[in-house]
Design a protein around this motif. Structure first.
Motif, mmCIF file in Angstrom:
data_model
loop_
_atom_site.group_PDB
_atom_site.id
_atom_site.type_symbol
_atom_site.label_atom_id
_atom_site.label_comp_id
_atom_site.label_asym_id
_atom_site.label_seq_id
_atom_site.Cartn_x
_atom_site.Cartn_y
_atom_site.Cartn_z
ATOM 1 N N MET A 1 50.412 68.234 75.861
ATOM 2 C CA MET A 1 51.159 67.644 74.776
ATOM 3 C C MET A 1 52.646 67.677 75.139
ATOM 4 S SD MET A 1 51.090 68.589 70.737
ATOM 5 C CE MET A 1 49.390 68.713 70.321
ATOM 6 N N SER A 2 53.341 66.597 74.855
ATOM 7 C CA SER A 2 54.766 66.551 75.189
ATOM 8 C C SER A 2 55.566 67.304 74.129
ATOM 9 C CB SER A 2 55.236 65.102 75.281
ATOM 10 O OG SER A 2 55.313 64.541 73.990
ATOM 11 N N SER A 3 56.792 67.587 74.471
ATOM 12 C CA SER A 3 57.640 68.322 73.537
ATOM 13 C C SER A 3 57.933 67.485 72.295
ATOM 14 C CB SER A 3 58.934 68.755 74.228
ATOM 15 O OG SER A 3 59.679 67.620 74.611
ATOM 16 N N LEU A 4 57.978 66.153 72.439
ATOM 17 C CA LEU A 4 58.190 65.283 71.284
ATOM 18 C C LEU A 4 57.001 65.371 70.331
ATOM 19 C CD1 LEU A 4 59.781 63.152 69.750
ATOM 20 C CD2 LEU A 4 58.683 61.411 71.162
ATOM 21 N N GLU B 1 54.929 67.866 70.073
ATOM 22 C CA GLU B 1 54.946 69.206 69.475
ATOM 23 C C GLU B 1 55.965 69.271 68.346
ATOM 24 O OE1 GLU B 1 55.701 71.890 72.674
ATOM 25 O OE2 GLU B 1 53.743 71.560 73.598
ATOM 26 N N ALA B 2 57.117 68.688 68.585
ATOM 27 C CA ALA B 2 58.155 68.681 67.548
ATOM 28 C C ALA B 2 57.690 67.911 66.321
ATOM 29 C CB ALA B 2 59.444 68.085 68.104
ATOM 30 N N ALA C 1 57.193 69.362 62.631
ATOM 31 C CA ALA C 1 57.874 68.716 61.506
ATOM 32 C C ALA C 1 56.872 68.339 60.424
ATOM 33 C CB ALA C 1 58.639 67.488 61.994
ATOM 34 N N ALA C 2 55.701 67.849 60.816
ATOM 35 C CA ALA C 2 54.673 67.473 59.845
ATOM 36 C C ALA C 2 54.209 68.690 59.049
ATOM 37 C CB ALA C 2 53.500 66.808 60.548
ATOM 38 N N LYS C 3 54.073 69.844 59.717
ATOM 39 C CA LYS C 3 53.674 71.072 59.017
ATOM 40 C C LYS C 3 54.745 71.492 58.019
ATOM 41 C CE LYS C 3 50.759 73.081 62.635
ATOM 42 N NZ LYS C 3 50.604 74.179 63.591
ATOM 43 N N ILE C 4 56.011 71.400 58.429
ATOM 44 C CA ILE C 4 57.110 71.778 57.532
ATOM 45 C C ILE C 4 57.149 70.847 56.323
ATOM 46 C CG2 ILE C 4 59.623 71.899 57.327
ATOM 47 C CD1 ILE C 4 59.638 72.848 60.281
ATOM 48 N N VAL C 5 57.009 69.558 56.576
ATOM 49 C CA VAL C 5 57.020 68.579 55.481
ATOM 50 C C VAL C 5 55.866 68.852 54.524
ATOM 51 C CG1 VAL C 5 56.671 66.133 54.938
ATOM 52 C CG2 VAL C 5 58.249 66.788 56.746
ATOM 53 N N LYS C 6 54.702 69.158 55.065
ATOM 54 C CA LYS C 6 53.527 69.440 54.223
ATOM 55 C C LYS C 6 53.787 70.650 53.321
ATOM 56 C CE LYS C 6 48.550 69.993 54.479
ATOM 57 N NZ LYS C 6 47.376 70.112 55.347
#
Length: 95
Positions: A1-4, A6-7, A11-16
């Motif tokens: 998985m690329s760093s993008l 992963e980021a 971000a999706a987890k934080i938004v959730k």
């Protein structure tokens, strides 16, 4: 998985996790701002005018002393309200 990727996943987890908090803030009704002392005085004067109107309506067309007193009370209450409003407007006009 690329760093993008992963980021984006982080971000999706934080938004959730933040979504319920943000939603609650958006639907919350704003707190009414407290009235200034001038505004409180105006509101009290409005109530006095309303009560004076009620008294006058109850005695109108009776041609009695009670009607004259009710009319005088109404006139005084209306004058007091007008003075308070004029004072408030004058203060704002000088800004």
């Amino acid at each position: 998985m690329s760093s993008l990727q992963e980021a984006e996943a982080r971000a999706a987890k934080i938004v959730k996790q933040l979504l319920p908090v943000l939603t609650a803030e958006l639907i919350k009704k704003p707190e009414p701002r407290p009235l200034t002392p001038q505004e409180q005085a105006i509101m009290i004067a409005c109530g006095e005018v309303g009560r004076a109107i009620d008294r006058y309506d109850n005695t109108r067309y009776s041609n009695t002393a009670a009607e004259r007193r009710a009319r005088a009370t109404l006139e005084t209450a209306a004058r007091n309200l007008r003075k308070l409003i004029d004072l408030r407007e004058g203060k704002h006009a000088r800004k």
